[in-house]
Structure formats: structure tokens, C-alpha cells
Scaffold this motif. Structure first.
Motif, PDB file in Angstrom:
ATOM      1  N   SER A  68     -85.812 122.929 -49.187  1.00  0.00           N
ATOM      2  CA  SER A  68     -84.719 123.549 -49.949  1.00  0.00           C
ATOM      3  C   SER A  68     -85.097 123.702 -51.420  1.00  0.00           C
ATOM      4  O   SER A  68     -84.700 124.673 -52.073  1.00  0.00           O
ATOM      5  CB  SER A  68     -83.436 122.733 -49.812  1.00  0.00           C
ATOM      6  OG  SER A  68     -83.620 121.404 -50.270  1.00  0.00           O
ATOM      7  N   GLY A  69     -85.885 122.740 -51.945  1.00  0.00           N
ATOM      8  CA  GLY A  69     -86.370 122.891 -53.310  1.00  0.00           C
ATOM      9  C   GLY A  69     -87.246 124.123 -53.456  1.00  0.00           C
ATOM     10  O   GLY A  69     -87.149 124.865 -54.442  1.00  0.00           O
ATOM     11  N   LEU A  70     -88.112 124.365 -52.464  1.00  0.00           N
ATOM     12  CA  LEU A  70     -88.946 125.564 -52.489  1.00  0.00           C
ATOM     13  C   LEU A  70     -88.088 126.814 -52.330  1.00  0.00           C
ATOM     14  O   LEU A  70     -88.372 127.852 -52.941  1.00  0.00           O
ATOM     15  CB  LEU A  70     -89.988 125.490 -51.378  1.00  0.00           C
ATOM     16  CG  LEU A  70     -91.007 126.631 -51.341  1.00  0.00           C
ATOM     17  CD1 LEU A  70     -91.809 126.687 -52.634  1.00  0.00           C
ATOM     18  CD2 LEU A  70     -91.941 126.488 -50.134  1.00  0.00           C
TER      19      LEU A  70
ATOM     20  N   PRO B 156     -90.412 117.528 -56.182  1.00  0.00           N
ATOM     21  CA  PRO B 156     -90.780 117.625 -57.604  1.00  0.00           C
ATOM     22  C   PRO B 156     -91.637 118.845 -57.922  1.00  0.00           C
ATOM     23  O   PRO B 156     -91.447 119.490 -58.964  1.00  0.00           O
ATOM     24  CB  PRO B 156     -91.547 116.321 -57.849  1.00  0.00           C
ATOM     25  CG  PRO B 156     -91.030 115.380 -56.830  1.00  0.00           C
ATOM     26  CD  PRO B 156     -90.773 116.216 -55.620  1.00  0.00           C
ATOM     27  N   VAL B 157     -92.578 119.183 -57.033  1.00  0.00           N
ATOM     28  CA  VAL B 157     -93.435 120.353 -57.279  1.00  0.00           C
ATOM     29  C   VAL B 157     -92.621 121.636 -57.238  1.00  0.00           C
ATOM     30  O   VAL B 157     -92.766 122.514 -58.103  1.00  0.00           O
ATOM     31  CB  VAL B 157     -94.577 120.396 -56.239  1.00  0.00           C
ATOM     32  CG1 VAL B 157     -95.330 121.719 -56.313  1.00  0.00           C
ATOM     33  CG2 VAL B 157     -95.547 119.239 -56.464  1.00  0.00           C
ATOM     34  N   ALA B 158     -91.733 121.767 -56.240  1.00  0.00           N
ATOM     35  CA  ALA B 158     -90.914 122.974 -56.123  1.00  0.00           C
ATOM     36  C   ALA B 158     -89.939 123.106 -57.293  1.00  0.00           C
ATOM     37  O   ALA B 158     -89.764 124.196 -57.854  1.00  0.00           O
ATOM     38  CB  ALA B 158     -90.150 122.958 -54.800  1.00  0.00           C
ATOM     39  N   ALA B 159     -89.297 121.997 -57.680  1.00  0.00           N
ATOM     40  CA  ALA B 159     -88.369 122.031 -58.809  1.00  0.00           C
ATOM     41  C   ALA B 159     -89.098 122.365 -60.106  1.00  0.00           C
ATOM     42  O   ALA B 159     -88.562 123.076 -60.971  1.00  0.00           O
ATOM     43  CB  ALA B 159     -87.646 120.693 -58.938  1.00  0.00           C
ATOM     44  N   SER B 160     -90.324 121.879 -60.241  1.00  0.00           N
ATOM     45  CA  SER B 160     -91.112 122.180 -61.442  1.00  0.00           C
ATOM     46  C   SER B 160     -91.431 123.661 -61.520  1.00  0.00           C
ATOM     47  O   SER B 160     -91.351 124.269 -62.602  1.00  0.00           O
ATOM     48  CB  SER B 160     -92.405 121.350 -61.432  1.00  0.00           C
ATOM     49  OG  SER B 160     -92.121 119.969 -61.489  1.00  0.00           O
ATOM     50  N   ALA B 161     -91.812 124.265 -60.387  1.00  0.00           N
ATOM     51  CA  ALA B 161     -92.081 125.698 -60.370  1.00  0.00           C
ATOM     52  C   ALA B 161     -90.820 126.489 -60.724  1.00  0.00           C
ATOM     53  O   ALA B 161     -90.870 127.465 -61.484  1.00  0.00           O
ATOM     54  CB  ALA B 161     -92.611 126.110 -59.003  1.00  0.00           C
TER      55      ALA B 161
ATOM     56  N   PRO C   9     -86.683 115.838 -65.503  1.00  0.00           N
ATOM     57  CA  PRO C   9     -86.680 116.928 -66.479  1.00  0.00           C
ATOM     58  C   PRO C   9     -86.579 118.304 -65.835  1.00  0.00           C
ATOM     59  O   PRO C   9     -85.965 119.224 -66.405  1.00  0.00           O
ATOM     60  CB  PRO C   9     -88.008 116.756 -67.225  1.00  0.00           C
ATOM     61  CG  PRO C   9     -88.880 115.980 -66.307  1.00  0.00           C
ATOM     62  CD  PRO C   9     -87.951 115.077 -65.551  1.00  0.00           C
ATOM     63  N   ALA C  10     -87.158 118.465 -64.628  1.00  0.00           N
ATOM     64  CA  ALA C  10     -87.107 119.765 -63.965  1.00  0.00           C
ATOM     65  C   ALA C  10     -85.693 120.084 -63.481  1.00  0.00           C
ATOM     66  O   ALA C  10     -85.142 121.154 -63.777  1.00  0.00           O
ATOM     67  CB  ALA C  10     -88.096 119.804 -62.803  1.00  0.00           C
ATOM     68  N   THR C  11     -85.084 119.155 -62.729  1.00  0.00           N
ATOM     69  CA  THR C  11     -83.732 119.417 -62.218  1.00  0.00           C
ATOM     70  C   THR C  11     -82.712 119.445 -63.354  1.00  0.00           C
ATOM     71  O   THR C  11     -81.775 120.252 -63.337  1.00  0.00           O
ATOM     72  CB  THR C  11     -83.326 118.355 -61.178  1.00  0.00           C
ATOM     73  OG1 THR C  11     -83.481 117.044 -61.737  1.00  0.00           O
ATOM     74  CG2 THR C  11     -84.178 118.471 -59.933  1.00  0.00           C
ATOM     75  N   GLY C  12     -82.891 118.557 -64.348  1.00  0.00           N
ATOM     76  CA  GLY C  12     -81.977 118.576 -65.487  1.00  0.00           C
ATOM     77  C   GLY C  12     -82.088 119.869 -66.273  1.00  0.00           C
ATOM     78  O   GLY C  12     -81.074 120.437 -66.710  1.00  0.00           O
TER      79      GLY C  12
ATOM     80  N   ALA D 223     -96.893 130.192 -56.406  1.00  0.00           N
ATOM     81  CA  ALA D 223     -97.948 130.114 -55.391  1.00  0.00           C
ATOM     82  C   ALA D 223     -98.411 128.675 -55.186  1.00  0.00           C
ATOM     83  O   ALA D 223     -98.631 128.241 -54.038  1.00  0.00           O
ATOM     84  CB  ALA D 223     -99.130 130.998 -55.803  1.00  0.00           C
ATOM     85  N   ILE D 224     -98.548 127.918 -56.269  1.00  0.00           N
ATOM     86  CA  ILE D 224     -98.975 126.525 -56.153  1.00  0.00           C
ATOM     87  C   ILE D 224     -97.935 125.708 -55.384  1.00  0.00           C
ATOM     88  O   ILE D 224     -98.275 124.938 -54.471  1.00  0.00           O
ATOM     89  CB  ILE D 224     -99.220 125.919 -57.548  1.00  0.00           C
ATOM     90  CG1 ILE D 224    -100.443 126.567 -58.204  1.00  0.00           C
ATOM     91  CG2 ILE D 224     -99.410 124.407 -57.454  1.00  0.00           C
ATOM     92  CD1 ILE D 224    -100.652 126.145 -59.644  1.00  0.00           C
ATOM     93  N   ALA D 225     -96.658 125.868 -55.752  1.00  0.00           N
ATOM     94  CA  ALA D 225     -95.598 125.121 -55.070  1.00  0.00           C
ATOM     95  C   ALA D 225     -95.544 125.475 -53.588  1.00  0.00           C
ATOM     96  O   ALA D 225     -95.416 124.589 -52.725  1.00  0.00           O
ATOM     97  CB  ALA D 225     -94.251 125.403 -55.733  1.00  0.00           C
TER      98      ALA D 225
END
Length: 336
Positions: free
Chosen positions: A25-27, A268-273, A213-216, A297-299
């Protein structure tokens, strides 16, 4: 799954299985941002959310069905010293799914479902924090996974509350997440620095340092309609610092044998992207679209690689039962 002597099938659903729909779901959220900012195909995020939703629903039914057969099973899971924080995965995934599927619902219905999920998350988070405050968790058992229920959880709740039209409540949830980020963050960081290395299965939880920090930051973008300001810039600074830390942790991650705990990396990776693409769209510097596509692409590659590795690990290895010719027998097996 883990072995359960009382289960005739021999397996039981553990809380860490919910990291699978959480990461998917994050992706899906990252592809939703890409669809709006880059013109990415909209069907991809829809497909990801449907896969996550089905997975979440099946796991929830199986998990609840199993635990209802044992008195005190829910409490035992929630108070587990290392995995208890993952009890928050269930309502958090529900909130992420609602942020997508609310477009197909009446606004009043979406808000009602959202408040039920927010209340469920608050109950789980309150029970967890009360358990921790009673001193029943030792200092060495702490790990960054504790950020999820009381930090990333409120931030995700803030995102969904804003999406369904409850902006004031969404901003309040953002404040709750920031408060607990300071409280929990200081304690967990002190443990990581002073109490020795984490057990190998818990090392992927270090990637969760990216999640707050990403989700916030995403919650701020949604609550304030994409505007940037001092608070958003501060979140970006924290995010970039944590991203640099993750780069230096890559050698640690590479030494870990593959297992279900690798799904911890996915959210975390998907939220960061997702967060990075929102910043790129906001600033629109030269090359922002290319950088956004690279982050996406990385996520996507990380989640797909872990999904493929998971499927391969579940496929039983077939042993070659073909009789070996006499010429291949070991010397001690040969006869005169």
C-alpha cells in the motif's frame, strides 16, 4: 508463518506478516503521487491497492480467527517485547487503503470508516504505551520498530483524515506524531548507541528511521494542500539526514540472510519515494521529473525484488531422486 503445535495445519499468522500489505500500500501511494505529478499510469496504483487490500483482509481474518481460539492471545501479541509494536500494522494499513478507496465512497461513509480506524489505532497505541510505561520492556529490547504505532501511525492517520475532509483532526494527528517522535525517538536512539548491536532479525528495523520524516512530511503536504514552509523544510532536513544514515547502513543490510523481516524495508522505501516526489513537484528544479522517476523505480524494484524472493522461498525445493549410476558411488560404497 510460524509453527503452532495446536494448529492442525502447523502454522500461525504472526503480526510481522502485516508488513506485506503495509509495504504494498505504501508503494501504491507512491504510484498515486507519480500519477498526479508525472502522468504515470493510474491503473498501477489501483492494482497495488487492490493487492494490498486483499492481502490485508485475508491476513486479518486468519489472524483474528487464530487468536480467538486462545484466551489472552491478543494481549500476548501486543505485549511481545520485540514484535508487539507491529499490532499497529492492522489499523495503519486500513488507513492507507482508505486514503485510496475513499474516492469510491460517500464522504460521510469514508469519514465514519476513517474514525473507526483512527480510534482502533489510538487504542492499540495507548495500550502499547501504557505497557511500556510500566517498565515491562527492557532497554536492550527497544528498536526503531517502536516508531510505527506512536509516530508513523499518527502521521498516516493525519494523511487519511485530511484526505476525507477532516483537516483539523489531521493536523492534530500530525501534532501527536511529532510529540511521540521526540519522546520515543530519544529513547530508541539512546538504546541503539549504548546498548549494543541489534539482534540480526531486528536489523531491518533500522530502515524505519526513514518512516517518521517521510510520512510526517507527506501528512504536512496533504494537510496544507501542498504548501511548503518552515515545518516542511525542517522535516526535509531530518529526512535527508536519515537517508544518508541508510546509505551507510547498506553493508549491514547486505549481510542479512533473506527472511520475512525484509518486508520491513518496503514501507519506509516507498514512503520515502512518495515524499521525495512531492518535494520535486513542489520545487520543480531542472531534472525534477527524472529524479522523481528514479526514486519511484528504486522503490518499485525493492518491493518487487522482496516479493519475488518471498515467493521463491515459499516454493518447496524438489530433490533429485534419480538413482545414481554405480560409477558415481563413493569409494566406500563400491563392492569388490
Amino acid at each position: 508463518m510460524s509453527k503452532d503445535p495446536g494448529d492442525p495445519i502447523g502454522f500461525r499468522i504472526s503480526l510481522n506478516f502485516f508488513a506485506i500489505p503495509l509495504g504494498i500500500s505504501g508503494l501504491g501511494g507512491a504510484w498515486t503521487t507519480a500519477s498526479a505529478a508525472l502522468g504515470a499510469p493510474g491503473w498501477i496504483n489501483g492494482l497495488l491497492f487492490w493487492i494490498s487490500g486483499v492481502c490485508w483482509l485475508v491476513l486479518s481474518v486468519l489472524y483474528v480467527g487464530e487468536r480467538l481460539r486462545s484466551r489472552g492471545a491478543f494481549r500476548a501479541d501486543r505485549e511481545h517485547p520485540t514484535d508487539g509494536a507491529q499490532a499497529a500494522f492492522i489499523p495503519v494499513v486500513g488507513l492507507l487503503l482508505l486514503a485510496h478507496f475513499e474516492q469510491y465512497m460517500a464522504r460521510s461513509a469514508a469519514q465514519a470508516v476513517c474514525w473507526v480506524l483512527v480510534f482502533s489505532l489510538a487504542v492499540v497505541a495507548g495500550q502499547l504505551f501504557a505497557h511500556w510505561l510500566t517498565g515491562q520492556t527492557s532497554f536492550p529490547q527497544l528498536h526503531p520498530g517502536y516508531f510505527l504505532p506512536l509516530v508513523a501511525g499518527p502521521f498516516v492517520a493525519g494523511i487519511t483524515l485530511s484526505v476525507v475532509g477532516a483537516q483539523t483532526a489531521g493536523r492534530a494527528a500530525l501534532g501527536a506524531g511529532m510529540f511521540f517522535w521526540v519522546i520515543i525517538g530519544g529513547v530508541v536512539t539512546a538504546r541503539l548507541i549504548t546498548a549494543g548491536p541489534l539482534p540480526t532479525p531486528a536489523i531491518p528495523a533500522l530502515s524505519v528511521l526513514l518512516a517518521p520524516p517521510a510520512t510526517g512530511g507527506i501528512a504536512i503536504f496533504v494537510a496544507y494542500h501542498g504548501r511548503t514552509g518552515t515545518l516542511q523544510t525542517a522535516f526535509l532536513g531530518i529526512f535527508m539526514t536519515m537517508l544518508m544514515v541508510q546509505i551507510f547502513l547498506l553493508p549491514q543490510y547486505r549481510r542479512i540472510g533473506f527472511g520475512l523481516q525484509f518486508w520491513t524495508f518496503t514501507f519506509p522505501v516507498a514512503a520515502s519515494a512518495n515524499y521525495g516526489m512531492r518535494w520535486c513537484q513542489s520545487v520543480r528544479f531542472p531534472g525534477w521529473q527524472e529524479l522523481s522517476w528514479l526514486a519511484l523505480a528504486i522503490a518499485t524494484a525493492v518491493v518487487l525484488a522482496i516479493a519475488v524472493a518471498t515467493v521463491r522461498s515459499l516454493v518447496p525445493v524438489k530433490r533429485d531422486r534419480t538413482p545414481r549410476p554405480a560409477t558415481e558411488l563413493e569409494p566406500e560404497q563400491k563392492t569388490d
